[in-house]
Design a protein around this motif. Structure first.
Motif, mmCIF file in Angstrom:
data_model
loop_
_atom_site.group_PDB
_atom_site.id
_atom_site.type_symbol
_atom_site.label_atom_id
_atom_site.label_comp_id
_atom_site.label_asym_id
_atom_site.label_seq_id
_atom_site.Cartn_x
_atom_site.Cartn_y
_atom_site.Cartn_z
ATOM 1 N N LEU A 99 0.677 -1.207 -0.010
ATOM 2 C CA LEU A 99 -0.067 -0.118 -0.132
ATOM 3 C C LEU A 99 0.879 1.570 0.108
ATOM 4 O O LEU A 99 0.660 2.371 -0.782
ATOM 5 N N PRO A 100 1.828 1.374 1.074
ATOM 6 C CA PRO A 100 2.546 2.798 1.016
ATOM 7 C C PRO A 100 2.988 3.400 -0.312
ATOM 8 O O PRO A 100 2.599 4.677 -0.405
ATOM 9 N N PRO A 101 3.614 2.815 -1.352
ATOM 10 C CA PRO A 101 4.051 3.461 -2.325
ATOM 11 C C PRO A 101 2.626 3.813 -3.408
ATOM 12 O O PRO A 101 2.736 4.821 -4.191
ATOM 13 N N VAL A 102 1.889 3.130 -3.410
ATOM 14 C CA VAL A 102 0.637 3.540 -4.130
ATOM 15 C C VAL A 102 -0.197 4.516 -3.609
ATOM 16 O O VAL A 102 -0.664 5.291 -4.183
ATOM 17 N N VAL A 103 -0.201 4.805 -2.367
ATOM 18 C CA VAL A 103 -0.573 5.830 -1.599
ATOM 19 C C VAL A 103 0.103 7.061 -1.939
ATOM 20 O O VAL A 103 -0.507 8.168 -2.275
ATOM 21 N N GLN A 104 1.305 6.952 -1.885
ATOM 22 C CA GLN A 104 2.432 8.160 -2.294
ATOM 23 C C GLN A 104 2.216 8.618 -3.679
ATOM 24 O O GLN A 104 2.097 9.758 -4.120
ATOM 25 N N ALA A 105 1.936 7.596 -4.382
ATOM 26 C CA ALA A 105 1.686 7.866 -5.701
ATOM 27 C C ALA A 105 0.441 8.450 -6.211
ATOM 28 O O ALA A 105 0.430 9.553 -7.058
ATOM 29 N N GLY A 106 -0.639 8.158 -5.448
ATOM 30 C CA GLY A 106 -2.009 8.742 -5.396
ATOM 31 C C GLY A 106 -1.868 10.223 -5.025
ATOM 32 O O GLY A 106 -2.531 11.146 -5.692
ATOM 33 N N VAL A 107 -1.131 10.354 -4.154
ATOM 34 C CA VAL A 107 -0.943 11.864 -3.493
ATOM 35 C C VAL A 107 -0.284 12.582 -4.487
ATOM 36 O O VAL A 107 -0.772 13.926 -4.793
ATOM 37 N N VAL A 108 0.978 12.227 -5.043
ATOM 38 C CA VAL A 108 1.458 12.684 -5.986
ATOM 39 C C VAL A 108 0.693 13.164 -7.536
ATOM 40 O O VAL A 108 0.800 14.278 -7.740
ATOM 41 N N LEU A 109 0.199 12.295 -7.869
ATOM 42 C CA LEU A 109 -0.633 12.467 -9.032
ATOM 43 C C LEU A 109 -1.837 13.329 -8.718
ATOM 44 O O LEU A 109 -2.295 14.145 -9.614
ATOM 45 N N MET A 110 -2.526 13.223 -7.604
ATOM 46 C CA MET A 110 -3.651 14.154 -7.385
ATOM 47 C C MET A 110 -2.981 15.654 -7.549
ATOM 48 O O MET A 110 -3.684 16.515 -7.922
ATOM 49 N N GLN A 111 -1.915 15.940 -6.730
ATOM 50 C CA GLN A 111 -1.668 17.140 -6.728
ATOM 51 C C GLN A 111 -1.115 17.913 -8.209
ATOM 52 O O GLN A 111 -1.404 18.752 -8.487
ATOM 53 N N GLU A 112 -0.370 16.757 -8.905
ATOM 54 C CA GLU A 112 0.062 17.261 -10.263
ATOM 55 C C GLU A 112 -1.352 17.411 -11.282
ATOM 56 O O GLU A 112 -1.419 18.434 -12.157
ATOM 57 N N LYS A 113 -2.388 16.847 -10.911
ATOM 58 C CA LYS A 113 -3.478 16.850 -11.625
ATOM 59 C C LYS A 113 -4.543 18.076 -11.367
ATOM 60 O O LYS A 113 -4.944 18.702 -12.347
ATOM 61 N N GLN A 114 -4.157 18.586 -10.083
ATOM 62 C CA GLN A 114 -4.835 19.722 -9.856
ATOM 63 C C GLN A 114 -4.153 21.114 -10.445
ATOM 64 O O GLN A 114 -4.576 22.183 -10.422
ATOM 65 N N GLU A 115 -3.029 20.853 -10.746
ATOM 66 C CA GLU A 115 -2.078 22.055 -11.312
ATOM 67 C C GLU A 115 -1.540 21.696 -12.747
ATOM 68 O O GLU A 115 -0.514 22.030 -13.134
ATOM 69 N N GLY A 155 10.049 7.175 -5.724
ATOM 70 C CA GLY A 155 9.024 6.881 -4.425
ATOM 71 C C GLY A 155 9.004 5.042 -4.132
ATOM 72 O O GLY A 155 9.187 4.751 -3.134
ATOM 73 N N THR A 156 8.834 4.436 -5.247
ATOM 74 C CA THR A 156 8.842 3.012 -5.138
ATOM 75 C C THR A 156 10.280 2.630 -4.762
ATOM 76 O O THR A 156 10.070 1.675 -3.767
ATOM 77 N N LEU A 157 11.140 2.906 -5.394
ATOM 78 C CA LEU A 157 12.483 2.367 -4.937
ATOM 79 C C LEU A 157 12.643 2.709 -3.577
ATOM 80 O O LEU A 157 13.663 1.896 -2.743
ATOM 81 N N SER A 158 12.604 3.846 -3.086
ATOM 82 C CA SER A 158 12.699 4.336 -1.620
ATOM 83 C C SER A 158 12.139 3.425 -0.702
ATOM 84 O O SER A 158 12.569 3.149 0.325
ATOM 85 N N TYR A 159 10.775 3.065 -0.901
ATOM 86 C CA TYR A 159 9.869 1.975 -0.191
ATOM 87 C C TYR A 159 10.596 0.716 -0.072
ATOM 88 O O TYR A 159 10.780 -0.061 0.873
ATOM 89 N N LEU A 160 11.013 0.051 -1.352
ATOM 90 C CA LEU A 160 11.651 -1.076 -1.456
ATOM 91 C C LEU A 160 12.973 -0.992 -0.728
ATOM 92 O O LEU A 160 13.554 -1.993 0.126
ATOM 93 N N MET A 161 13.750 0.059 -0.640
ATOM 94 C CA MET A 161 14.978 0.242 0.007
ATOM 95 C C MET A 161 14.713 0.039 1.653
ATOM 96 O O MET A 161 15.385 -0.634 2.507
ATOM 97 N N VAL A 162 13.654 0.639 1.960
ATOM 98 C CA VAL A 162 13.185 0.679 3.646
ATOM 99 C C VAL A 162 12.733 -0.921 3.875
ATOM 100 O O VAL A 162 13.269 -1.065 4.839
ATOM 101 N N LEU A 163 12.113 -1.442 2.996
ATOM 102 C CA LEU A 163 11.828 -2.748 3.255
ATOM 103 C C LEU A 163 13.171 -3.597 3.311
ATOM 104 O O LEU A 163 13.123 -4.513 4.192
ATOM 105 N N LEU A 164 13.905 -3.389 2.611
ATOM 106 C CA LEU A 164 14.991 -4.271 2.523
ATOM 107 C C LEU A 164 16.229 -4.100 3.972
ATOM 108 O O LEU A 164 16.349 -5.026 4.440
ATOM 109 N N VAL A 165 16.044 -2.772 4.221
ATOM 110 C CA VAL A 165 16.968 -2.445 5.508
ATOM 111 C C VAL A 165 16.059 -2.938 6.740
ATOM 112 O O VAL A 165 16.850 -3.610 7.363
#
Length: 235
Positions: A64-80, A105-115
């Motif tokens: 879920l986390p990277p999908v949520v982050q993607a949704g937030v980013v895309l919503m902000q970009e869509k508004q502007e 965002g996705t790679l950062s989450y995978l890095m957190v998971l790996l660590v």
């Protein structure tokens, strides 16, 4: 992605990973178990599919986390949209900027998971890296689907909850349709450990298919926007 936004994103990922760890530890599982889809290594790979709502929730929470982050980013970009395209001088540059944010965002989450998993297990090995890579491809497919639907003018919240509902439904359906597992994309990343232990190709087929779907959706977005741009110019 600004440094401030990136820091907030990383803190969000760390918080979600800690919650996932506590959620798993409450029943004696580890982050590694979650990443493997809670599937035991069996001689018959249909055995061990997640069969209850709680297990499905654990698995989805990990996606879920990277999908949520993607949704937030895309919503902000869509508004502007028009302001951002004007700022970046072209749709291509604006589109690449969005892609860069989603990939980071996705790679950062995978890095957190790996660590986190390495710290929990006190070791890191090739199998774990491959497993996280396979999970990452599945996450990227979900992000690409969200990206596609938002660019097709679908409401961001509808797209997000639609993806989660479909993913959950496919997992729950999977326990009753073992013979159709290769047609159920929600279960593909769950067979990583079985494939590695038995030298099977199920993981390879699933990863390649997910990569193909992601590339196809992104190419479709580019083609659709190109059509709109040419229409606006009167071509």
């Amino acid at each position: 992605m600004s440094k401030q936004r990136y820091l907030k994103t990383m803190l969000f990922y760390i918080f979600c990973t800690i919650l996932l760890h506590l959620f798993a530890a409450a029943e004696g599982y580890t982050l590694k178990d979650i990443l493997y889809g809670l599937l035991p290594v069996q001689s018959h790979f249909f055995v061990g599919i997640t069969t209850n709502l709680l297990s499905s929730m654990r698995w989805i929470w990990g996606m879920l986390p990277p999908v949520v982050q993607a949704g937030v980013v895309l919503m902000q970009e869509k508004q502007e949209t028009y302001l951002k395209i004007y700022r970046f001088k072209s749709f291509k540059m604006w589109f690449l900027m969005q892609m860069k944010q989603l990939i980071i965002g996705t790679l950062s989450y995978l890095m957190v998971l790996l660590v986190s998993t390495s710290f929990e297990q006190r070791c890191i090995n090739v199998q774990l890296i491959i497993c996280i890579g396979a999970v990452g491809l599945h996450i990227w497919m979900l992000v690409s689907i969200l990206f596609f639907f938002i660019h097709c003018k679908l409401n961001s919240l509808y797209a997000f909850f639609g993806i989660i509902i479909v993913e959950s439904s496919l997992i729950m359906i999977g326990k009753n349709t073992e013979g159709m597992v290769f047609l159920n994309p929600a279960l593909w990343p769950m067979y990583v450990r079985w494939s590695l232990v038995h030298n099977a190709n199920q993981m390879v087929y699933g990863c390649l298919t997910e990569l193909f779907i992601s590339v196809l959706l992104i190419c479709r977005i580019i083609y659709k926007k190109k059509e709109i741009t040419e229409y606006d110019k009167g071509i």
